[in-house]
Write a protein that holds these residues in place. Structure first.
Motif, mmCIF file in Angstrom:
data_model
loop_
_atom_site.group_PDB
_atom_site.id
_atom_site.type_symbol
_atom_site.label_atom_id
_atom_site.label_comp_id
_atom_site.label_asym_id
_atom_site.label_seq_id
_atom_site.Cartn_x
_atom_site.Cartn_y
_atom_site.Cartn_z
ATOM 1 N N SER A 287 0.836 -1.216 0.000
ATOM 2 C CA SER A 287 0.000 0.000 0.000
ATOM 3 C C SER A 287 0.862 1.254 0.000
ATOM 4 N N ARG A 288 1.941 1.217 0.788
ATOM 5 C CA ARG A 288 2.823 2.394 0.836
ATOM 6 C C ARG A 288 3.530 2.590 -0.504
ATOM 7 N N ALA A 289 3.934 1.484 -1.138
ATOM 8 C CA ALA A 289 4.612 1.587 -2.431
ATOM 9 C C ALA A 289 3.677 2.248 -3.464
ATOM 10 N N ILE A 290 2.424 1.822 -3.475
ATOM 11 C CA ILE A 290 1.458 2.392 -4.425
ATOM 12 C C ILE A 290 1.289 3.891 -4.150
ATOM 13 N N TYR A 291 1.157 4.216 -2.886
ATOM 14 C CA TYR A 291 0.975 5.614 -2.487
ATOM 15 C C TYR A 291 2.170 6.462 -2.954
ATOM 16 N N LEU A 292 3.384 5.917 -2.763
ATOM 17 C CA LEU A 292 4.586 6.677 -3.136
ATOM 18 C C LEU A 292 4.714 6.820 -4.653
ATOM 19 N N GLU A 293 4.363 5.767 -5.388
ATOM 20 C CA GLU A 293 4.386 5.859 -6.854
ATOM 21 C C GLU A 293 3.444 6.973 -7.315
ATOM 22 N N ILE A 294 2.254 6.988 -6.726
ATOM 23 C CA ILE A 294 1.260 7.999 -7.111
ATOM 24 C C ILE A 294 1.765 9.394 -6.743
ATOM 25 N N LYS A 295 2.324 9.503 -5.534
ATOM 26 C CA LYS A 295 2.811 10.799 -5.051
ATOM 27 C C LYS A 295 3.916 11.339 -5.957
ATOM 28 N N ASP A 296 4.749 10.431 -6.478
ATOM 29 C CA ASP A 296 5.838 10.862 -7.357
ATOM 30 C C ASP A 296 5.397 10.996 -8.814
ATOM 31 N N GLY A 297 4.109 11.015 -9.045
ATOM 32 C CA GLY A 297 3.598 11.263 -10.401
ATOM 33 C C GLY A 297 3.597 10.047 -11.306
ATOM 34 N N ARG A 298 3.796 8.861 -10.733
ATOM 35 C CA ARG A 298 3.813 7.678 -11.585
ATOM 36 C C ARG A 298 2.521 6.857 -11.488
ATOM 37 N N GLY A 299 1.425 7.521 -11.116
ATOM 38 C CA GLY A 299 0.123 6.858 -11.229
ATOM 39 C C GLY A 299 -0.208 6.717 -12.708
ATOM 40 N N ILE A 300 -1.280 5.999 -13.030
ATOM 41 C CA ILE A 300 -1.660 5.850 -14.438
ATOM 42 C C ILE A 300 -2.122 7.217 -14.951
ATOM 43 N N ASN A 301 -1.524 7.686 -16.028
ATOM 44 C CA ASN A 301 -1.794 9.020 -16.576
ATOM 45 C C ASN A 301 -1.653 10.107 -15.512
ATOM 46 N N GLY A 302 -0.730 9.904 -14.564
ATOM 47 C CA GLY A 302 -0.511 10.890 -13.504
ATOM 48 C C GLY A 302 -1.628 10.937 -12.472
ATOM 49 N N LYS A 303 -2.605 10.030 -12.571
ATOM 50 C CA LYS A 303 -3.744 10.070 -11.646
ATOM 51 C C LYS A 303 -3.465 9.238 -10.392
ATOM 52 N N ASP A 304 -4.471 9.154 -9.494
ATOM 53 C CA ASP A 304 -4.257 8.539 -8.184
ATOM 54 C C ASP A 304 -4.592 7.046 -8.155
ATOM 55 N N TYR A 305 -4.170 6.328 -9.170
ATOM 56 C CA TYR A 305 -4.321 4.875 -9.139
ATOM 57 C C TYR A 305 -3.213 4.210 -9.955
ATOM 58 N N VAL A 306 -3.018 2.898 -9.714
ATOM 59 C CA VAL A 306 -2.095 2.110 -10.549
ATOM 60 C C VAL A 306 -2.879 0.905 -11.076
ATOM 61 N N TYR A 307 -2.210 0.083 -11.882
ATOM 62 C CA TYR A 307 -2.879 -1.106 -12.411
ATOM 63 C C TYR A 307 -2.501 -2.364 -11.644
ATOM 64 N N LEU A 308 -3.489 -3.228 -11.481
ATOM 65 C CA LEU A 308 -3.232 -4.623 -11.144
ATOM 66 C C LEU A 308 -3.308 -5.344 -12.487
ATOM 67 N N ASP A 309 -2.215 -6.009 -12.848
ATOM 68 C CA ASP A 309 -2.144 -6.611 -14.180
ATOM 69 C C ASP A 309 -2.163 -8.134 -14.043
ATOM 70 N N ILE A 310 -3.251 -8.762 -14.486
ATOM 71 C CA ILE A 310 -3.307 -10.234 -14.412
ATOM 72 C C ILE A 310 -3.377 -10.858 -15.810
ATOM 73 N N ARG A 311 -2.936 -10.093 -16.805
ATOM 74 C CA ARG A 311 -2.957 -10.669 -18.163
ATOM 75 C C ARG A 311 -1.986 -11.844 -18.229
ATOM 76 N N PRO A 312 -2.398 -12.978 -18.801
ATOM 77 C CA PRO A 312 -1.485 -14.129 -18.880
ATOM 78 C C PRO A 312 -0.148 -13.756 -19.514
ATOM 79 N N GLU A 313 -0.155 -12.872 -20.518
ATOM 80 C CA GLU A 313 1.120 -12.530 -21.165
ATOM 81 C C GLU A 313 2.064 -11.826 -20.181
ATOM 82 N N THR A 314 1.497 -10.991 -19.279
ATOM 83 C CA THR A 314 2.336 -10.329 -18.272
ATOM 84 C C THR A 314 2.879 -11.358 -17.291
ATOM 85 N N ILE A 315 1.971 -12.195 -16.766
ATOM 86 C CA ILE A 315 2.372 -13.190 -15.764
ATOM 87 C C ILE A 315 3.441 -14.125 -16.351
#
Ligand SMILES: Cc1cc2nc3c(=O)[nH]c(=O)nc-3n(C[C@H](O)[C@H](O)[C@H](O)COP(=O)(O)OP(=O)(O)OC[C@H]3O[C@@H](n4cnc5c(N)ncnc54)[C@H](O)[C@@H]3O)c2cc1C
Length: 598
Positions: A287-315
């Motif tokens: 949770s803290r890592a996500i918060y820090l990513e968002i705070k440093d402007g690395r949220g998705i499109n600079g917004k206040d969220y990130v992705y959970l990626d469960i696509r088989p190709e990613t995994i």
């Protein structure tokens, strides 16, 4: 109208903890379960990911490793005698559920299948281990149905949709509880030799939460309002994967099956925060890592969220699937049916093709009503107990979760300690007598409810509730500082003053949810105040309690449990600000505190 009942033992709450306690108590006592919800609607039914037990069905495992993970996951605030009980009794408790008929997933050989979960490791932190027993992603649902049927078979008496508003405490002993029958508005007084509280969490004091609407904590507030202490309230867990803006939970099982977090730059960022466990680090770390990513402007499109990626190709690209094996879309659909459906329905995303927007959501109260290993409620930090009063499950603090709970460790806590509480009550009622009840124990709460129902006033409970949820989320959330918490505390106190002028529209008696919601708000305001006070007082960072102004864990001064107690006159309305804080030492048996790395 006032009804009177007498039972050897009463249990407040029909979730996993309450039902397990009822089942075991009913073997030697006559037992009633009082629940504001129909039992199978309890929040336990939403638990997706699973229940931990070192069965070693998939790979080598043992209770010692499990105990270590629990202690480390809790940032060493865990009482190790309790963690030892949890780790050892989990095996037997899961087997007991299996024998009751719980339909666990199976390996091809017919054993209970297990999966990985955050913070659960083999060989004292060396690698992730498959320890979570599950029934697809509907484990809690299966536990609740199984236990409810077992209780019916055992002739446990149920008072469904009865709302407990107060406890009867006289001469330092608990003699029962007072409840409102929601359908009629009638008052019911329950006289009992033993009372067990199993009312679950109280996450509704936060704005974005995974908790059901019913999780508002009146029984916990009742304990506090009767001058009994609450333990470690500053530790409230924020789960990393709440559905963006809604808070609805997407289980960690998604990462157990190989899912990863991805930021706005397309990076798998957990490698930087937890090089070993990565996306399966403990929840506070994620949770803290996500918060820090968002705070440093690395949220998705600079917004206040990130992705959970469960696509088989990613995994498959990251080899992050269980045991490094490749996964297919069909397998994921089979193992995570409900959460994949939630992603599609709530967010309209196609998780096999795109990332799923998530943000941390208020999830679990590590703190609560302090108990000993047999679920007897503690009267103070020296370990004295309140005769006749027990607590188990999320509302209790034994403390197996310390400063941060591991995933799948709540369901085990419910069955292990629910069972211990039930057995302890059965033993207690054999020799205990019914103590005389005070006259009209219902009078104070009846007067308070009448006041709320009939008074004219300017304030609306719904508005006060939103203001409380907002300030608690923003200021007593994933990261806090002293000044932020102080602002929240001032605001909560202002809301308490305004609560005195709450008026409701429904003046009737039957199904008056307007009235009961107002009462819930009063209880949450007390718990919010006690949470903020405990958080302000603890000038260190540990587990889920992250103080930006005190970023280090401080074992010299803070390796101890907070006991907060209201010291004013006992009440059934929001308390005044008279409180005291004392401390209970942490029980350390096998594992000396170390720096926590994942
Ligand atoms: C979405 C979600 C998913 C989760 N997934 C997992 C998981 O996979 N694994 C895991 O280990 N943990 C999980 N957890 C945590 C875990 O499910 C809960 O901590 C646990 O189920 C709480 O059980 P309980 O028996 O203490 O209370 P609950 O199941 O919350 O039940 C509370 C009971 O108390 C009653 N009650 C409350 N107030 C009153 C009142 N005033 N009067 C009368 N009755 C009252 C309610 O009617 C209810 O019956 C999850 C939690 C959530 C929210």
């Amino acid at each position: 109208m006032i009804h009177h009942h007498q039972f050897d033992a009463i249990i407040v709450g029909a979730g996993g903890a309450g039902l397990m306690a009822a089942l075991h108590a009913s073997k030697a006592a006559n037992v009633a379960v009082i629940s504001k919800l129909y039992p199978t609607r309890s929040h336990t039914g939403t638990a997706q990911g699973g229940i931990a037990a070192p069965l070693a069905n998939m790979e080598e495992d043992n209770p010692e490793w499990y105990m270590y993970d629990t202690v480390k996951g809790g940032d060493y605030l865990v009482d190790q005698d309790a963690a030892e009980v949890l780790a050892h009794e989990s095996i037997d408790a899961v087997v007991e559920l299996e024998h009751m008929g719980l339909p666990f997933d199976r390996t091809p050989e017919g054993r209970i299948e297990q999966r990985r979960f955050g913070g659960h490791t083999a060989d004292f932190g060396k690698r992730a281990v498959m320890r979570s027993c599950k029934s697809a992603d509907r484990t809690g649902h299966m536990i609740l149905q199984t236990l409810y049927q077992a209780c019916i078979k055992q002739n446990v008496q149920f008072f469904d949709e009865f709302f407990v508003v107060d406890l009867v405490v006289e001469g330092g002993m608990c003699l029962g509880a007072v409840a409102i029958e929601i359908n009629t508005g009638d008052v019911h007084v329950f006289h009992a030799k033993a009372t067990l509280l199993a009312s679950g969490g109280f996450g509704r004091m936060f704005k974005v939460t995974s908790n059901a609407h019913s999780l508002t904590g009146e029984p916990v507030a009742a304990v506090y309002r009767r001058n009994l202490p609450l333990e470690d309230l500053e530790f409230f867990q924020f789960h990393p994967t709440g559905i963006y803006k809604m808070g609805v939970l997407l289980s960690e099982a998604a990462r157990g099956e190989g899912g990863v977090f991805v930021n706005g730059k397309g990076e798998r960022f957990m490698e930087r925060y937890a090089p070993n466990m990565k996306d399966l680090a403990s929840r506070d770390v994620c949770s803290r890592a996500i918060y820090l990513e968002i705070k440093d402007g690395r949220g998705i499109n600079g917004k206040d969220y990130v992705y959970l990626d469960i696509r088989p190709e990613t995994i498959n690209g990251y080899k992050s699937g269980p045991g490094g094996k490749t996964v297919t879309a069909e397998e994921l659909e089979k193992k995570l049916p409900d959460i994949i459906e939630m992603m599609r329905i709530y967010l309209g995303v196609e998780p096999m093709k795109e990332g799923v927007p998530i943000q941390p959501t208020a999830h679990y109260a590590m703190g609560g009503i302090p108990t000993d290993l047999n679920c007897q409620v503690l009267a103070d930090a020296t370990g004295a107990v309140v005769p006749g009063l027990y607590a188990a499950g999320e509302c209790a603090c034994v403390s197996v979760h310390g400063a941060n709970r591991l995933g799948t460790n709540s369901l085990v806590d419910l069955v292990v300690f629910g069972r211990r509480g039930g057995r302890a009550m059965a033993e207690f009622v054999k020799s205990a007598d019914f103590k005389p009840m005070p006259s009209a124990p219902e009078a104070p709460v009846v007067a308070e409810l009448e006041r709320i129902r009939t008074q004219a006033g300017q304030e609306k409970a719904g508005i006060l509730r939103s203001e409380m949820q907002e300030i608690m989320m923003d200021n007593v959330g994933v990261f806090r500082t002293g000044p932020m918490i102080q602002i929240a505390l001032n605001k909560v106190r202002e809301l308490k003053a305004r609560f005195a002028h709450v008026a409701i529209d429904d003046k009737g008696k039957r199904f008056n949810t307007d009235l009961l919601e107002a009462y819930e708000l009063g209880a949450m305001l007390d718990l919010a105040e006690a949470t903020a006070l405990s958080a302000l007082n603890r000038t260190e960072s540990r587990g889920a309690h992250s103080r930006d102004d005190h970023p280090k864990r401080d074992d010299v001064n803070w390796l101890k449990h907070t006991f907060i107690r209201y010291t004013g006159a006992p009440t059934v309305a929001p308390t005044s600000a008279e409180t005291e804080i004392t401390y209970k030492p942490v029980t350390i048996t096998k594992f000396q505190p170390k720096e926590r790395t994942y």
